[in-house]
Design a protein around this motif. Structure first.
Motif, short mmCIF file in Angstrom:
data_model
loop_
_atom_site.label_atom_id
_atom_site.label_comp_id
_atom_site.label_asym_id
_atom_site.label_seq_id
_atom_site.Cartn_x
_atom_site.Cartn_y
_atom_site.Cartn_z
N UNK A 25 -19.25 62.33 17.41
CA UNK A 25 -20.64 62.69 17.70
C UNK A 25 -20.78 64.19 17.54
N UNK A 26 -21.39 64.62 16.44
CA UNK A 26 -21.46 66.03 16.10
C UNK A 26 -22.65 66.74 16.72
N UNK A 27 -22.50 68.06 16.90
CA UNK A 27 -23.56 68.84 17.55
C UNK A 27 -24.84 68.87 16.73
N UNK A 28 -24.73 68.79 15.40
CA UNK A 28 -25.95 68.76 14.58
C UNK A 28 -26.78 67.51 14.90
N UNK A 29 -26.10 66.42 15.21
CA UNK A 29 -26.83 65.20 15.60
C UNK A 29 -27.63 65.45 16.88
N UNK A 30 -27.07 66.23 17.80
CA UNK A 30 -27.79 66.53 19.03
C UNK A 30 -29.07 67.31 18.78
N UNK A 31 -29.00 68.27 17.87
CA UNK A 31 -30.21 69.05 17.62
C UNK A 31 -31.24 68.23 16.85
N UNK A 32 -30.78 67.31 16.01
CA UNK A 32 -31.69 66.35 15.39
C UNK A 32 -32.33 65.43 16.42
N UNK A 33 -31.52 65.03 17.42
CA UNK A 33 -32.04 64.19 18.50
C UNK A 33 -33.14 64.90 19.27
N UNK A 34 -32.89 66.15 19.65
CA UNK A 34 -33.88 66.86 20.46
C UNK A 34 -35.17 67.13 19.70
N UNK A 35 -35.08 67.39 18.39
CA UNK A 35 -36.30 67.54 17.58
C UNK A 35 -37.07 66.23 17.55
N UNK A 36 -36.34 65.12 17.42
CA UNK A 36 -36.97 63.81 17.42
C UNK A 36 -37.69 63.55 18.74
N UNK A 87 -24.72 76.13 13.39
CA UNK A 87 -25.78 77.06 13.77
C UNK A 87 -26.94 76.23 14.31
N UNK A 88 -27.40 76.55 15.53
CA UNK A 88 -28.46 75.75 16.14
C UNK A 88 -29.84 76.29 15.73
N UNK A 89 -30.84 75.46 15.99
CA UNK A 89 -32.21 75.83 15.61
C UNK A 89 -33.03 76.33 16.78
N UNK A 90 -32.40 76.50 17.96
CA UNK A 90 -33.09 77.16 19.08
C UNK A 90 -32.48 78.55 19.25
N UNK A 91 -33.04 79.33 20.15
CA UNK A 91 -32.64 80.73 20.26
C UNK A 91 -31.27 80.94 20.87
N UNK A 92 -30.91 82.23 21.00
CA UNK A 92 -29.67 82.58 21.67
C UNK A 92 -28.53 82.90 20.72
N UNK A 267 -34.86 62.01 9.45
CA UNK A 267 -35.54 63.13 8.80
C UNK A 267 -35.18 64.46 9.45
N UNK A 268 -35.27 64.52 10.79
CA UNK A 268 -34.97 65.77 11.48
C UNK A 268 -33.49 66.14 11.36
N UNK A 269 -32.63 65.15 11.39
CA UNK A 269 -31.19 65.42 11.22
C UNK A 269 -30.91 66.02 9.84
N UNK A 270 -31.52 65.44 8.81
CA UNK A 270 -31.33 65.99 7.46
C UNK A 270 -31.81 67.44 7.39
N UNK A 271 -32.92 67.73 8.04
CA UNK A 271 -33.44 69.10 8.04
C UNK A 271 -32.47 70.06 8.73
N UNK A 272 -31.93 69.61 9.88
CA UNK A 272 -30.99 70.44 10.63
C UNK A 272 -29.73 70.71 9.80
N UNK A 273 -29.23 69.69 9.11
CA UNK A 273 -28.03 69.85 8.28
C UNK A 273 -28.29 70.84 7.15
N UNK A 274 -29.42 70.68 6.46
CA UNK A 274 -29.75 71.58 5.34
C UNK A 274 -29.90 73.01 5.82
N UNK A 275 -30.60 73.19 6.93
CA UNK A 275 -30.81 74.53 7.49
C UNK A 275 -29.48 75.16 7.88
N UNK A 276 -28.62 74.35 8.47
CA UNK A 276 -27.31 74.82 8.89
C UNK A 276 -26.49 75.30 7.69
#
Length: 282
Positions: A25-36, A87-92, A267-276
Motif C-alpha cells: 500500500x503505497x503513499x501515493x495511493x493515500x494522497x489519491x484517496x484523500x483527493x477522492x 512528493x505529496x500534493x499538500x504543503x510542508x 483518476x486522482x491517483x493517476x494525477x498524483x503519480x504523474x505530478x510526482x
C-alpha cells in the motif's frame, strides 16, 4: 462548543481503516484517496469520512524539498537506509512514515460557510486531545505551536514538554477539506529526525538556498510511547481514534470507496503519480 469542535460533530461519519494493508500500500495511493474523499464529501455525495492509514518506510517530501541543490544525493541516501520516497500534493516539508506512525485524515464538507484553515487544524488538535485525555489528566499536556528544530515544522506541531510527536497538514479540493495528521506512536522520534537531518545535509552540502530548510535537532522529537512511558501500539491509538469519533454523538459506520468513488480514485491517483514523476525529474 467552539467552531473547531462543531466541525467534529457531523451527523454521520464513514470510517475507512487502511492501517493493515501492508508494504504494498503505497503513499501515493493515500494522497489519491484523500483527493477522492475531498471531492465526494465536498459535493455531498458522501458523508464526512475519517480515514486511518499506515505506510512502511517511506519519506514523504514536500514540493519545496524538490528544490534542494543536491537532491539526488539525498534520495540515494534514503534508498540506502531502506526508505522509498514520494512528493505529496499538500504543503510542508519532509516527514517519515513507518509501521510505528499512524496517519489520520478527516475529510469534511465546506458547505455554505468555508472552513477557515486554522479551524481545520484546531479540530484535529481537539480530537487528539480527546483521544489521549487519560494521559493529559496525568499531566501530559498536549500543546500546539511550532517546534522549529523538528522536521516539517509548522504552527500546529503537536508536542508534549517541548517534544514533537505529530504534525498536521491540509488538502482542499472541490468544497472538501482533508485535515491530515501523522502520529509517531512507537519507536524512536529522534532516530526518525536523524534520518531527515542526514537527508538535508546530503541534499544541501552546506550551500545557501532561497528556501529555508529546517536545522533539525533530533532530541526535540519523540514518539507517544516514549513521552507517555508506556508501550502504546498503532492498534491502541486506532481504537482511541474510533472511540473518540463515536463519542461525538453522530452515526458512525465502517465503509470503503463506493462504486461512484472508485473511478474518481483511479483518476486522482493517476494525477498524483504523474505530478510526482514530474516533481522528481525536473
Amino acid at each position: 462548543m467552539n467552531e473547531a469542535q462543531q466541525l467534529l460533530h457531523q451527523a454521520k461519519w464513514r470510517i475507512i481503516d487502511q492501517t493493515c494493508l501492508g508494504p504494498q500500500f503505497g503513499a501515493l495511493q493515500s494522497f489519491g484517496m484523500d483527493d477522492t474523499l475531498c471531492a465526494s464529501v465536498g459535493t455531498g455525495a458522501q458523508p464526512a469520512t475519517a480515514r486511518a492509514w499506515v505506510h512502511h518506510n517511506t519519506v514523504v517530501l514536500g514540493i519545496q524539498d524538490t528544490k534542494l541543490p543536491f537532491l539526488q544525493d539525498g534520495l540515494q541516501y534514503l534508498e540506502e537506509q531502506g526508505y522509498s520516497y514520494i512528493v505529496r500534493n499538500s504543503g510542508g516539508l519532509a516527514v517519515v512514515l513507518d509501521e510505528g506512525v499512524l496517519n489520520l485524515t478527516l475529510a469534511l464538507p465546506e458547505k455554505e460557510k468555508g472552513i477557515e484553515i486554522n479551524r481545520g487544524y484546531e479540530a484535529m488538535w481537539q480530537l487528539i486531545k480527546q483521544m489521549f485525555a487519560d494521559f493529559m489528566s496525568k499531566g501530559h499536556k498536549i500543546e500546539a505551536y511550532e517546534i522549529t528544530e523538528s522536521y516539517c515544522p509548522g504552527s500546529y506541531d503537536l508536542s508534549i514538554a517541548g517534544k514533537k510527536f505529530a504534525g498536521i497538514s491540509q488538502r482542499r479540493l472541490k468544497n472538501g477539506v482533508a485535515v491530515q495528521i501523522y502520529l509517531c506512536v512507537t519507536g524512536s522520534g529522534s532516530e526518525r529526525a536523524e534520518l531527515i537531518k542526514n537527508f538535508y545535509e546530503k541534499s544541501k552540502k552546506g550551500e545557501s538556498t532561497k528556501i529555508k530548510y529546517p536545522d533539525i535537532s533530533p532530541d526535540v522529537m519523540a514518539s507517544l510511547s516514549e513521552l507517555f512511558g508506556v508501550n502504546l501500539t498503532v492498534a491502541d491509538c486506532l481504537m482511541r481514534f474510533l472511540k473518540s469519533i463515536q463519542a461525538l454523538g453522530g452515526q458512525i459506520y465502517s465503509g470503503q470507496l463506493t462504486e461512484e468513488e472508485v473511478p474518481l480514485f483511479s483518476d486522482y491517483y493517476d494525477r498524483v503519480v504523474l505530478r510526482n514523476q514530474k516533481m522528481l525529474t525536473t
